[in-house]
Design an enzyme around this catalytic site. Structure first.
Site, PDB file in Angstrom:
ATOM      1  N   THR A  46       0.829  -1.202   0.000  1.00  0.00           N
ATOM      2  CA  THR A  46       0.000   0.000   0.000  1.00  0.00           C
ATOM      3  C   THR A  46       0.864   1.252   0.000  1.00  0.00           C
ATOM      4  O   THR A  46       0.629   2.191  -0.781  1.00  0.00           O
ATOM      5  CB  THR A  46      -0.946  -0.003   1.218  1.00  0.00           C
ATOM      6  OG1 THR A  46      -1.913  -1.042   1.042  1.00  0.00           O
ATOM      7  CG2 THR A  46      -1.670   1.324   1.354  1.00  0.00           C
ATOM      8  N   ASN A 132      -5.812  -9.009  -7.340  1.00  0.00           N
ATOM      9  CA  ASN A 132      -5.737  -9.588  -6.001  1.00  0.00           C
ATOM     10  C   ASN A 132      -6.984 -10.367  -5.611  1.00  0.00           C
ATOM     11  O   ASN A 132      -6.955 -11.185  -4.685  1.00  0.00           O
ATOM     12  CB  ASN A 132      -5.483  -8.486  -4.971  1.00  0.00           C
ATOM     13  CG  ASN A 132      -6.487  -7.357  -5.067  1.00  0.00           C
ATOM     14  OD1 ASN A 132      -6.573  -6.685  -6.100  1.00  0.00           O
ATOM     15  ND2 ASN A 132      -7.230  -7.111  -4.008  1.00  0.00           N
ATOM     16  N   GLN A 160       0.583  -9.193  -6.112  1.00  0.00           N
ATOM     17  CA  GLN A 160       0.068 -10.559  -6.231  1.00  0.00           C
ATOM     18  C   GLN A 160       0.907 -11.419  -7.164  1.00  0.00           C
ATOM     19  O   GLN A 160       0.955 -12.643  -7.021  1.00  0.00           O
ATOM     20  CB  GLN A 160      -1.375 -10.525  -6.744  1.00  0.00           C
ATOM     21  CG  GLN A 160      -2.371  -9.918  -5.782  1.00  0.00           C
ATOM     22  CD  GLN A 160      -2.587 -10.766  -4.553  1.00  0.00           C
ATOM     23  OE1 GLN A 160      -2.520 -11.990  -4.621  1.00  0.00           O
ATOM     24  NE2 GLN A 160      -2.856 -10.123  -3.434  1.00  0.00           N
ATOM     25  N   SER A 177       5.215  -6.663  -2.193  1.00  0.00           N
ATOM     26  CA  SER A 177       4.959  -6.857  -0.764  1.00  0.00           C
ATOM     27  C   SER A 177       5.509  -8.204  -0.328  1.00  0.00           C
ATOM     28  O   SER A 177       5.357  -9.208  -1.032  1.00  0.00           O
ATOM     29  CB  SER A 177       3.456  -6.785  -0.476  1.00  0.00           C
ATOM     30  OG  SER A 177       3.200  -6.883   0.903  1.00  0.00           O
ATOM     31  N   ALA A 178       6.140  -8.213   0.848  1.00  0.00           N
ATOM     32  CA  ALA A 178       6.823  -9.429   1.317  1.00  0.00           C
ATOM     33  C   ALA A 178       5.864 -10.560   1.640  1.00  0.00           C
ATOM     34  O   ALA A 178       6.124 -11.729   1.316  1.00  0.00           O
ATOM     35  CB  ALA A 178       7.675  -9.107   2.546  1.00  0.00           C
ATOM     36  N   HIS A 179       4.751 -10.257   2.312  1.00  0.00           N
ATOM     37  CA  HIS A 179       3.930 -11.343   2.840  1.00  0.00           C
ATOM     38  C   HIS A 179       3.230 -12.134   1.742  1.00  0.00           C
ATOM     39  O   HIS A 179       2.767 -13.247   1.980  1.00  0.00           O
ATOM     40  CB  HIS A 179       2.918 -10.828   3.868  1.00  0.00           C
ATOM     41  CG  HIS A 179       1.747 -10.089   3.319  1.00  0.00           C
ATOM     42  ND1 HIS A 179       1.800  -8.749   2.982  1.00  0.00           N
ATOM     43  CD2 HIS A 179       0.489 -10.491   3.064  1.00  0.00           C
ATOM     44  CE1 HIS A 179       0.618  -8.366   2.546  1.00  0.00           C
ATOM     45  NE2 HIS A 179      -0.194  -9.404   2.577  1.00  0.00           N
ATOM     46  N   THR A 215      14.608   4.861   9.443  1.00  0.00           N
ATOM     47  CA  THR A 215      15.460   3.692   9.635  1.00  0.00           C
ATOM     48  C   THR A 215      14.764   2.439   9.124  1.00  0.00           C
ATOM     49  O   THR A 215      13.609   2.167   9.455  1.00  0.00           O
ATOM     50  CB  THR A 215      15.786   3.512  11.132  1.00  0.00           C
ATOM     51  OG1 THR A 215      16.455   4.691  11.593  1.00  0.00           O
ATOM     52  CG2 THR A 215      16.665   2.292  11.359  1.00  0.00           C
ATOM     53  N   CYS A 296      -7.883  -7.208   2.679  1.00  0.00           N
ATOM     54  CA  CYS A 296      -7.843  -5.977   3.450  1.00  0.00           C
ATOM     55  C   CYS A 296      -9.181  -5.258   3.476  1.00  0.00           C
ATOM     56  O   CYS A 296      -9.328  -4.252   4.152  1.00  0.00           O
ATOM     57  CB  CYS A 296      -6.768  -5.036   2.902  1.00  0.00           C
ATOM     58  SG  CYS A 296      -6.804  -4.856   1.128  1.00  0.00           S
TER      59      CYS A 296
END
Length: 354
Positions: A46, A132, A160, A177-179, A215, A296
């Protein structure tokens, strides 16, 4: 040495963390078929989409003039659609136009060609790699050719699709996106092409080459890189087994985007007469986890904008369910889902016969 250093610090602990981040950057670049220096780490897909839109639109263009129009497909993720319209309210003269899709959820290339011919100023074309909700794969090659021939810039939401479709993703801006590839939640990346206009939106430090201050979440980034390195291609065996079983349970089941190219891990379907909320609760009681659309937004009751864009009636859209198969899914999981759905269909038939 404990990995507790700030990656911007020059001491040993900081350098060790920096090395992990740069190793992950290399792996994410390989995943997308791009160069490591183009990868900017974010808090997720996002933010990556927002950062691409904001960074492109608020930048004094290096060539081709400022962006005055966004062409966004009707089936884009809300993080693209909502932010595009929000920016149009903030930036004078910016216009947002919708790219229509076919009943199978594919971008209408003739309509895109016509809209690119309109004299509306420099354009940013937003076309996701794969949807998605339905898993429908967009004809990105043709979209890129048409857009670049017209001098337009391009944004591809590849959240996706990464790891499921062959790289490279060649848009000017690409979100990841990692997940979605088995990595941790809360970390993602934006790929920014060297020649694409971009203005940093989060200021306050020189991290990520000055393009995104703050960071870095090095544990999340390292996990993202590890997931990219461990990724294996998913076949459509489980999805096909599920959809075949679904059709045998309920001949009237509707699989959205069935005739279009789709990701191997996604099935979006409806059992007419069975509301998605009812199905979700029943499946959950049986230990089967599915969603009623985008994960989401599945807590919302409004019909999916993706299915509406495909011409699906609100009545049928309110019966939609989405199943996603991951790296750890098994045939037993498929059979458990089908058994639970069979009970639902049996109850529906009993009501209809009463």
């Amino acid at each position: 040495m404990a990995l507790c250093g700030n990656p911007s610090s020059v001491h040993g602990a900081g350098r060790a963390v920096r090395a992990l981040i740069e190793e992950a950057r290399d792996r994410i670049a390989t995943l997308a078929g791009r160069r490591p220096q183009e990868v900017v780490f974010t808090s997720g897909g996002t933010e990556a989409n927002w950062l691409a839109l904001s960074g492109a639109l608020r930048c004094a263009a290096r060539s081709g003039g400022p962006i005055m129009r966004i062409l966004v497909s009707a089936v884009e993720h809300d993080s693209v659609l909502a932010n595009a319209f929000s920016l149009a309210q903030q930036i004078p003269g910016l216009r947002v136009d919708i790219l229509i899709v076919s009943p199978q959820g594919l971008i209408d290339l003739d309509a895109l060609r016509g809209q690119l011919r309109e004299n509306g100023g420099r354009t940013l074309v937003c076309a996701m790699a794969a949807n998605n909700e339905t898993g429908v794969i967009q004809p990105l090659g043709e979209v890129m050719i048409l857009a670049h021939e017209a001098g337009a810039l391009t944004l591809t939401d590849a959240v996706q699709a990464a790891g499921k479709l062959n790289a490279p993703f060649e848009a000017d801006y690409v979100s990841l996106s990692a997940h979605k590839i088995g990595g941790p939640q809360g970390v993602g990346a934006l790929i920014v092409s060297k020649d694409a206009p971009f203005a940093p939106q989060i200021l306050g430090g020189g991290q990520e080459r000055g393009l995104r201050a703050g960071t870095e979440n090095f544990l999340g980034v390292a996990g993202f890189g590890a997931a990219a390195a461990a990724l294996r291609k998913e076949g459509s065996v489980l999805r096909d087994r599920f959809e075949h079983g679904l059709k045998s349970i309920a001949v009237d089941a509707v699989i959205f985007g069935e005739a279009a190219p789709r990701l191997a891990n996604t099935s979006n379907f409806a059992l007419p007469g069975v509301a998605s909320e009812t199905a979700l609760m029943a499946l959950d009681l049986d230990g089967v986890m599915v969603s009623s659309g985008a994960a989401c937004s599945s807590g919302k009751v409004r019909p999916s904008h993706v299915l509406r864009a495909m011409g699906v009636s609100d009545k049928l859209a309110r019966c939609a369910l989405r199943v996603s198969f991951g790296w750890n899914s098994t045939e037993d999981d498929v059979d458990a889902a089908l058994a639970s759905l069979a009970k639902l269909v049996g109850r529906r038939r009993a009501r209809e016969a009463a």
